[in-house]
Design a protein around this motif. Structure first.
Motif, PDB file in Angstrom:
ATOM      1  N   ILE A   1     -28.785 -29.188   2.081  1.00  0.00           N
ATOM      2  CA  ILE A   1     -30.071 -28.474   2.058  1.00  0.00           C
ATOM      3  C   ILE A   1     -29.906 -27.062   2.615  1.00  0.00           C
ATOM      4  O   ILE A   1     -30.390 -26.087   2.039  1.00  0.00           O
ATOM      5  N   ILE A   2     -29.202 -26.972   3.737  1.00  0.00           N
ATOM      6  CA  ILE A   2     -28.989 -25.664   4.386  1.00  0.00           C
ATOM      7  C   ILE A   2     -28.198 -24.736   3.469  1.00  0.00           C
ATOM      8  O   ILE A   2     -28.559 -23.567   3.274  1.00  0.00           O
ATOM      9  N   ILE A   3     -27.091 -25.247   2.912  1.00  0.00           N
ATOM     10  CA  ILE A   3     -26.252 -24.428   2.031  1.00  0.00           C
ATOM     11  C   ILE A   3     -27.039 -23.971   0.808  1.00  0.00           C
ATOM     12  O   ILE A   3     -26.949 -22.808   0.392  1.00  0.00           O
ATOM     13  N   THR A   4     -27.813 -24.869   0.235  1.00  0.00           N
ATOM     14  CA  THR A   4     -28.623 -24.542  -0.944  1.00  0.00           C
ATOM     15  C   THR A   4     -29.618 -23.431  -0.641  1.00  0.00           C
ATOM     16  O   THR A   4     -29.739 -22.464  -1.401  1.00  0.00           O
TER      17      THR A   4
ATOM     18  N   VAL B   1     -29.505 -21.259   1.866  1.00  0.00           N
ATOM     19  CA  VAL B   1     -28.802 -20.022   2.233  1.00  0.00           C
ATOM     20  C   VAL B   1     -28.317 -19.284   0.997  1.00  0.00           C
ATOM     21  O   VAL B   1     -28.526 -18.073   0.855  1.00  0.00           O
ATOM     22  N   ILE B   2     -27.651 -20.009   0.077  1.00  0.00           N
ATOM     23  CA  ILE B   2     -27.128 -19.358  -1.131  1.00  0.00           C
ATOM     24  C   ILE B   2     -28.258 -18.759  -1.964  1.00  0.00           C
ATOM     25  O   ILE B   2     -28.190 -17.599  -2.391  1.00  0.00           O
ATOM     26  N   ALA B   3     -29.308 -19.549  -2.194  1.00  0.00           N
ATOM     27  CA  ALA B   3     -30.433 -19.062  -2.996  1.00  0.00           C
ATOM     28  C   ALA B   3     -31.095 -17.858  -2.336  1.00  0.00           C
ATOM     29  O   ALA B   3     -31.428 -16.871  -3.006  1.00  0.00           O
ATOM     30  N   SER B   4     -31.270 -17.917  -1.012  1.00  0.00           N
ATOM     31  CA  SER B   4     -31.940 -16.833  -0.289  1.00  0.00           C
ATOM     32  C   SER B   4     -31.098 -15.569  -0.251  1.00  0.00           C
ATOM     33  O   SER B   4     -31.619 -14.463  -0.451  1.00  0.00           O
ATOM     34  N   VAL B   5     -29.793 -15.732  -0.012  1.00  0.00           N
ATOM     35  CA  VAL B   5     -28.903 -14.561   0.086  1.00  0.00           C
ATOM     36  C   VAL B   5     -28.827 -13.824  -1.251  1.00  0.00           C
ATOM     37  O   VAL B   5     -28.925 -12.590  -1.293  1.00  0.00           O
ATOM     38  N   VAL B   6     -28.646 -14.572  -2.342  1.00  0.00           N
ATOM     39  CA  VAL B   6     -28.566 -13.939  -3.662  1.00  0.00           C
ATOM     40  C   VAL B   6     -29.868 -13.212  -3.980  1.00  0.00           C
ATOM     41  O   VAL B   6     -29.862 -12.059  -4.429  1.00  0.00           O
ATOM     42  N   THR B   7     -30.993 -13.885  -3.740  1.00  0.00           N
ATOM     43  CA  THR B   7     -32.298 -13.270  -4.001  1.00  0.00           C
ATOM     44  C   THR B   7     -32.498 -12.027  -3.140  1.00  0.00           C
ATOM     45  O   THR B   7     -32.991 -10.993  -3.617  1.00  0.00           O
TER      46      THR B   7
ATOM     47  N   VAL C   1     -27.710 -19.181 -10.381  1.00  0.00           N
ATOM     48  CA  VAL C   1     -27.861 -19.800  -9.063  1.00  0.00           C
ATOM     49  C   VAL C   1     -28.378 -21.234  -9.151  1.00  0.00           C
ATOM     50  O   VAL C   1     -27.812 -22.144  -8.533  1.00  0.00           O
ATOM     51  N   GLY C   2     -29.453 -21.441  -9.922  1.00  0.00           N
ATOM     52  CA  GLY C   2     -30.030 -22.780 -10.036  1.00  0.00           C
ATOM     53  C   GLY C   2     -29.041 -23.797 -10.589  1.00  0.00           C
ATOM     54  O   GLY C   2     -28.804 -24.841  -9.965  1.00  0.00           O
ATOM     55  N   PRO C   3     -28.430 -23.546 -11.760  1.00  0.00           N
ATOM     56  CA  PRO C   3     -27.440 -24.473 -12.308  1.00  0.00           C
ATOM     57  C   PRO C   3     -26.238 -24.671 -11.383  1.00  0.00           C
ATOM     58  O   PRO C   3     -25.732 -25.790 -11.257  1.00  0.00           O
ATOM     59  N   TYR C   4     -25.797 -23.585 -10.750  1.00  0.00           N
ATOM     60  CA  TYR C   4     -24.654 -23.681  -9.827  1.00  0.00           C
ATOM     61  C   TYR C   4     -24.966 -24.644  -8.684  1.00  0.00           C
ATOM     62  O   TYR C   4     -24.162 -25.525  -8.354  1.00  0.00           O
ATOM     63  N   LEU C   5     -26.131 -24.491  -8.076  1.00  0.00           N
ATOM     64  CA  LEU C   5     -26.514 -25.343  -6.952  1.00  0.00           C
ATOM     65  C   LEU C   5     -26.759 -26.779  -7.409  1.00  0.00           C
ATOM     66  O   LEU C   5     -26.520 -27.721  -6.657  1.00  0.00           O
ATOM     67  N   SER C   6     -27.225 -26.931  -8.632  1.00  0.00           N
ATOM     68  CA  SER C   6     -27.448 -28.267  -9.187  1.00  0.00           C
ATOM     69  C   SER C   6     -26.126 -29.025  -9.297  1.00  0.00           C
ATOM     70  O   SER C   6     -26.025 -30.186  -8.883  1.00  0.00           O
ATOM     71  N   ILE C   7     -25.113 -28.371  -9.846  1.00  0.00           N
ATOM     72  CA  ILE C   7     -23.787 -28.984  -9.956  1.00  0.00           C
ATOM     73  C   ILE C   7     -23.184 -29.197  -8.573  1.00  0.00           C
ATOM     74  O   ILE C   7     -22.574 -30.247  -8.307  1.00  0.00           O
ATOM     75  N   PHE C   8     -23.356 -28.232  -7.700  1.00  0.00           N
ATOM     76  CA  PHE C   8     -22.830 -28.322  -6.328  1.00  0.00           C
ATOM     77  C   PHE C   8     -23.357 -29.562  -5.614  1.00  0.00           C
ATOM     78  O   PHE C   8     -22.589 -30.327  -5.016  1.00  0.00           O
TER      79      PHE C   8
END
Length: 243
Positions: A172-175, A177-183, A223-230
Motif C-alpha cells: 500500500i505504501i509503495i503504491t 508513494v509511486i503514484a504520488s511521486v509521479v503525479t 503508472v496504473g498498469p505498472y502498479l497493478s502488475i506489481f
C-alpha cells in the motif's frame, strides 16, 4: 525476503512497456465492463506465473491471448473478492441494527465496537481473500479452492500472519508513494512551465491544462498498469513462500 519480493516485482512490472499500454487501453474502455474483467484476468495470469516461479528469477510477463479464458478468470477473481467482502459488511450491519435498538451512550458504544470488530474482521477477510485467490490459481483455477478456509489458513500460518500483514502494508505504501511521486513530478514540471508561460504571456492556463491531461494519461497507461502488475506479482510471490 519481503524486500526481495518488492525488488523482484518492481523490476518485473517494468519488463515490457507495451504491456502497460495495452492494459491502459483496457482501463480506458473500462466503462464497457468487459475490459475490466480482462485486466483482472491478466493479473490472474501474473499471479499464476508468480506462484509457480521464484523470486529474482527470469519469469516472463503473460501473453495477451485466449481472451475468453482471460475474461472467465477475471470473473472468478471478482466473485471471490465480492464473497469475502460480504462477511465484514454483514457483521457491520448487524452491529448497526443492534445499535438502532439502543439509546444514547450505549448505542454509540455499540456502533464503535461494531466498527472495531468490522475493521479486524475486514483485515482477516482481506488476507484470506488474497491468499484464497492465489490458492485458487495454484490449484488450476478451482473456484472451490478459493474458499477452502482451512487450507488457506494453513497457507497464511505457514507464511506468518504478521509477515502477510506487513507485506500488504508495504504494498500500500509503495503504491501510494509511486503514484504520488509521479503525479507530483509531472505536476511540478507543468506548473513551472505554466507560470513561466503566464509571465511571458504565452498562455499559462493552457499549459497547466495540458499538464493535467498528460498526468492523467501517464497514470492511465503507465503508472496504473505498472502498479497493478506489481501488486499481483508481489501477492503471488508471497503465496509461493510456503510452497
Amino acid at each position: 525476503m519481503i524486500l526481495d519480493i518488492y525488488k523482484d516485482s518492481l523490476e518485473y512490472s517494468a519488463k515490457e512497456w507495451e504491456t502497460l499500454i495495452i492494459l491502459g487501453v483496457f482501463c480506458l474502455f473500462s466503462f464497457l465492463l468487459i475490459p475490466i474483467f480482462l485486466v483482472v484476468g491478466y493479473n490472474y495470469r501474473v499471479i499464476n506465473i508468480a506462484v509457480n516461479g521464484i523470486i529474482n528469477g527470469k519469469d516472463p510477463l503473460p501473453k495477451f491471448d485466449d481472451f475468453i479464458g482471460m475474461f472467465i478468470d477475471g470473473i472468478k477473481v471478482v466473485l471471490v473478492q465480492i464473497a469475502y467482502l460480504i462477511v465484514p459488511i454483514i457483521i457491520f450491519f448487524i452491529f448497526v441494527a443492534i445499535a438502532g435498538n439502543l439509546n444514547g451512550i450505549l448505542a454509540g458504544a455499540t456502533t464503535l465496537v461494531g466498527c472495531l470488530v468490522t475493521f479486524i474482521i475486514g483485515i482477516i477477510a482481506f488476507l484470506m481473500e488474497q491468499m484464497g485467490i492465489c490458492h485458487m490459481i495454484y490449484n488450476d483455477g478451482s473456484l472451490s479452492k478459493a474458499f477452502a478456509i482451512s487450507e488457506i489458513k494453513e497457507v497464511i500460518e505457514e507464511i506468518g500472519w504478521f509477515k502477510c500483514l506487513v507485506t500488504y502494508i508495504g504494498l500500500i505504501i509503495i503504491t501510494i508513494v509511486i503514484a504520488s511521486v509521479v503525479t507530483l513530478i509531472i505536476g511540478m514540471i507543468f506548473t513551472v512551465f505554466g507560470i513561466s508561460g503566464a509571465i511571458l504571456g504565452i498562455g499559462g492556463g493552457g499549459i497547466l491544462i495540458l499538464g493535467a491531461m498528460i498526468n492523467s494519461l501517464v497514470t492511465l497507461f503507465i503508472v496504473g498498469p505498472y502498479l497493478s502488475i506489481f501488486n499481483s506479482r508481489s501477492i503471488g510471490l508471497l503465496y509461493g513462500m510456503q510452497i
